[in-house]
Design a protein around this motif. Structure first.
Motif, mmCIF file in Angstrom:
data_model
loop_
_atom_site.group_PDB
_atom_site.id
_atom_site.type_symbol
_atom_site.label_atom_id
_atom_site.label_comp_id
_atom_site.label_asym_id
_atom_site.label_seq_id
_atom_site.Cartn_x
_atom_site.Cartn_y
_atom_site.Cartn_z
ATOM 1 N N ASP A 1 0.849 -1.192 0.000
ATOM 2 C CA ASP A 1 0.000 0.000 0.000
ATOM 3 C C ASP A 1 0.884 1.241 0.000
ATOM 4 O O ASP A 1 1.583 1.522 0.962
ATOM 5 N N LEU A 2 0.837 1.965 -1.102
ATOM 6 C CA LEU A 2 1.635 3.183 -1.250
ATOM 7 C C LEU A 2 0.731 4.399 -1.110
ATOM 8 O O LEU A 2 0.286 4.977 -2.097
ATOM 9 N N GLY A 3 0.403 4.735 0.110
ATOM 10 C CA GLY A 3 -0.450 5.893 0.352
ATOM 11 C C GLY A 3 -1.814 5.780 -0.293
ATOM 12 O O GLY A 3 -2.338 6.759 -0.812
ATOM 13 N N GLY A 4 -2.384 4.601 -0.305
ATOM 14 C CA GLY A 4 -3.707 4.379 -0.877
ATOM 15 C C GLY A 4 -3.690 3.790 -2.275
ATOM 16 O O GLY A 4 -4.730 3.417 -2.798
ATOM 17 N N GLU A 5 -2.522 3.724 -2.900
ATOM 18 C CA GLU A 5 -2.393 3.070 -4.207
ATOM 19 C C GLU A 5 -1.688 1.736 -3.990
ATOM 20 O O GLU A 5 -0.718 1.661 -3.245
ATOM 21 N N TYR A 6 -2.178 0.706 -4.658
ATOM 22 C CA TYR A 6 -1.544 -0.594 -4.517
ATOM 23 C C TYR A 6 -0.411 -0.760 -5.521
ATOM 24 O O TYR A 6 -0.440 -0.204 -6.620
ATOM 25 N N VAL A 7 0.568 -1.548 -5.151
ATOM 26 C CA VAL A 7 1.809 -1.725 -5.903
ATOM 27 C C VAL A 7 1.668 -2.703 -7.074
ATOM 28 O O VAL A 7 2.624 -2.952 -7.787
ATOM 29 N N TRP A 8 0.485 -3.215 -7.319
ATOM 30 C CA TRP A 8 0.300 -4.271 -8.328
ATOM 31 C C TRP A 8 0.866 -3.918 -9.706
ATOM 32 O O TRP A 8 1.473 -4.787 -10.348
ATOM 33 N N PRO A 9 0.717 -2.688 -10.227
ATOM 34 C CA PRO A 9 1.299 -2.409 -11.548
ATOM 35 C C PRO A 9 2.821 -2.568 -11.575
ATOM 36 O O PRO A 9 3.385 -3.014 -12.580
ATOM 37 N N ILE A 10 3.476 -2.233 -10.483
ATOM 38 C CA ILE A 10 4.933 -2.410 -10.419
ATOM 39 C C ILE A 10 5.268 -3.898 -10.405
ATOM 40 O O ILE A 10 6.176 -4.348 -11.109
ATOM 41 N N ALA A 11 4.524 -4.677 -9.623
ATOM 42 C CA ALA A 11 4.757 -6.126 -9.578
ATOM 43 C C ALA A 11 4.555 -6.751 -10.953
ATOM 44 O O ALA A 11 5.333 -7.605 -11.383
ATOM 45 N N GLU A 12 3.523 -6.309 -11.660
ATOM 46 C CA GLU A 12 3.289 -6.824 -13.018
ATOM 47 C C GLU A 12 4.444 -6.476 -13.949
ATOM 48 O O GLU A 12 4.874 -7.306 -14.754
ATOM 49 N N ALA A 13 4.962 -5.255 -13.845
ATOM 50 C CA ALA A 13 6.098 -4.844 -14.676
ATOM 51 C C ALA A 13 7.335 -5.670 -14.339
ATOM 52 O O ALA A 13 8.087 -6.081 -15.233
ATOM 53 N N LEU A 14 7.555 -5.938 -13.061
ATOM 54 C CA LEU A 14 8.698 -6.774 -12.664
ATOM 55 C C LEU A 14 8.537 -8.185 -13.213
ATOM 56 O O LEU A 14 9.507 -8.794 -13.679
ATOM 57 N N ASP A 15 7.310 -8.711 -13.185
ATOM 58 C CA ASP A 15 7.055 -10.038 -13.757
ATOM 59 C C ASP A 15 7.404 -10.060 -15.252
ATOM 60 O O ASP A 15 8.030 -11.004 -15.730
ATOM 61 N N ARG A 16 7.012 -9.014 -15.973
ATOM 62 C CA ARG A 16 7.321 -8.947 -17.413
ATOM 63 C C ARG A 16 8.821 -8.925 -17.675
ATOM 64 O O ARG A 16 9.276 -9.413 -18.694
ATOM 65 N N HIS A 17 9.589 -8.341 -16.742
ATOM 66 C CA HIS A 17 11.044 -8.258 -16.889
ATOM 67 C C HIS A 17 11.758 -9.425 -16.191
ATOM 68 O O HIS A 17 12.979 -9.437 -16.131
ATOM 69 N N ALA A 18 11.004 -10.371 -15.645
ATOM 70 C CA ALA A 18 11.555 -11.535 -14.935
ATOM 71 C C ALA A 18 12.470 -11.126 -13.782
ATOM 72 O O ALA A 18 13.515 -11.734 -13.537
ATOM 73 N N VAL A 19 12.060 -10.090 -13.055
ATOM 74 C CA VAL A 19 12.808 -9.634 -11.883
ATOM 75 C C VAL A 19 12.129 -10.210 -10.638
ATOM 76 O O VAL A 19 10.947 -9.962 -10.411
ATOM 77 N N PRO A 20 12.856 -10.960 -9.822
ATOM 78 C CA PRO A 20 12.257 -11.508 -8.603
ATOM 79 C C PRO A 20 11.991 -10.407 -7.578
ATOM 80 O O PRO A 20 12.730 -9.418 -7.517
ATOM 81 N N TYR A 21 10.941 -10.589 -6.795
ATOM 82 C CA TYR A 21 10.608 -9.576 -5.794
ATOM 83 C C TYR A 21 9.884 -10.223 -4.633
ATOM 84 O O TYR A 21 9.340 -11.321 -4.738
ATOM 85 N N ALA A 22 9.909 -9.485 -3.516
ATOM 86 C CA ALA A 22 9.146 -9.855 -2.327
ATOM 87 C C ALA A 22 8.380 -8.626 -1.879
ATOM 88 O O ALA A 22 8.829 -7.487 -2.067
ATOM 89 N N PHE A 23 7.233 -8.876 -1.304
ATOM 90 C CA PHE A 23 6.482 -7.802 -0.680
ATOM 91 C C PHE A 23 6.989 -7.648 0.748
ATOM 92 O O PHE A 23 7.302 -8.635 1.416
ATOM 93 N N VAL A 24 7.093 -6.408 1.204
ATOM 94 C CA VAL A 24 7.441 -6.100 2.590
ATOM 95 C C VAL A 24 6.325 -5.197 3.074
ATOM 96 O O VAL A 24 6.266 -4.021 2.720
ATOM 97 N N SER A 25 5.405 -5.764 3.850
ATOM 98 C CA SER A 25 4.165 -5.048 4.131
ATOM 99 C C SER A 25 3.504 -5.549 5.406
ATOM 100 O O SER A 25 3.718 -6.693 5.813
ATOM 101 N N ALA A 26 2.692 -4.706 5.986
ATOM 102 C CA ALA A 26 1.839 -5.125 7.098
ATOM 103 C C ALA A 26 0.552 -5.751 6.562
ATOM 104 O O ALA A 26 -0.279 -6.209 7.327
ATOM 105 N N GLN A 27 0.403 -5.781 5.235
ATOM 106 C CA GLN A 27 -0.835 -6.240 4.606
ATOM 107 C C GLN A 27 -0.627 -7.486 3.751
ATOM 108 O O GLN A 27 -1.083 -7.558 2.624
ATOM 109 N N CYS A 28 0.038 -8.479 4.290
ATOM 110 C CA CYS A 28 0.298 -9.717 3.549
ATOM 111 C C CYS A 28 -0.903 -10.647 3.640
ATOM 112 O O CYS A 28 -0.812 -11.757 4.134
ATOM 113 N N SER A 29 -2.025 -10.188 3.152
ATOM 114 C CA SER A 29 -3.259 -10.956 3.257
ATOM 115 C C SER A 29 -3.664 -11.493 1.891
ATOM 116 O O SER A 29 -3.715 -10.746 0.912
ATOM 117 N N ALA A 30 -3.976 -12.773 1.833
ATOM 118 C CA ALA A 30 -4.441 -13.371 0.581
ATOM 119 C C ALA A 30 -5.737 -12.707 0.107
ATOM 120 O O ALA A 30 -6.005 -12.650 -1.086
#
Length: 127
Positions: free
Chosen positions: A61-90
């Motif tokens: 959660d970036l001030g009310g915007e979710y990071v999903w577009p960045i995660a999708e872009a990282l997936d397209r570039h095959a860059v591994p990532y982890a979420f670091v968040s208080a909101q790790c909810s399925a």
């Protein structure tokens, strides 16, 4: 501390400047190069498109915007990532991201380093 990740470039996307710079310092301590931090969605997207990245650490959660577009872009570039968040909810996460590592805040430095070491040990597209 030894430098287990020399030369690796790690994107940091975190809207809390204190946490962002703490993570940046931690990454430098591993011998890696922090990219960012990006404090919002727009700057995070810009950093993804303008940089070669080896890994990323993303707040959800970036001030009310979710990071999903960045995660999708990282997936397209095959860059591994982890979420670091208080909101790790399925319930919150889109299904396509639920298999990604999620480190709960307040994150222990060792958990962040372990995630980055796992990325360094794995093929880039294994996420």
């Amino acid at each position: 501390m030894s430098h287990p990740l020399p030369g690796k470039r790690v994107l940091i996307v975190e809207d809390n400047p204190i946490i962002a710079y703490d993570i940046s310092d931690l990454i430098e301590d591993t011998g890696a190069e922090p990219v960012g931090p990006a404090l919002d969605l727009a700057s995070g997207m810009r950093l993804v498109t303008e940089n070669h990245l080896d890994a990323a650490l993303l707040d959800i959660d970036l001030g009310g915007e979710y990071v999903w577009p960045i995660a999708e872009a990282l997936d397209r570039h095959a860059v591994p990532y982890a979420f670091v968040s208080a909101q790790c909810s399925a319930d919150l996460m889109p299904e396509s991201f639920r298999s990604r590592p999620c480190i709960y805040k307040p994150a222990k430095p060792s958990d962040i380093i372990d995630a980055l070491m796992g990325f360094a040990a794995s093929p880039k597209d294994a996420g």
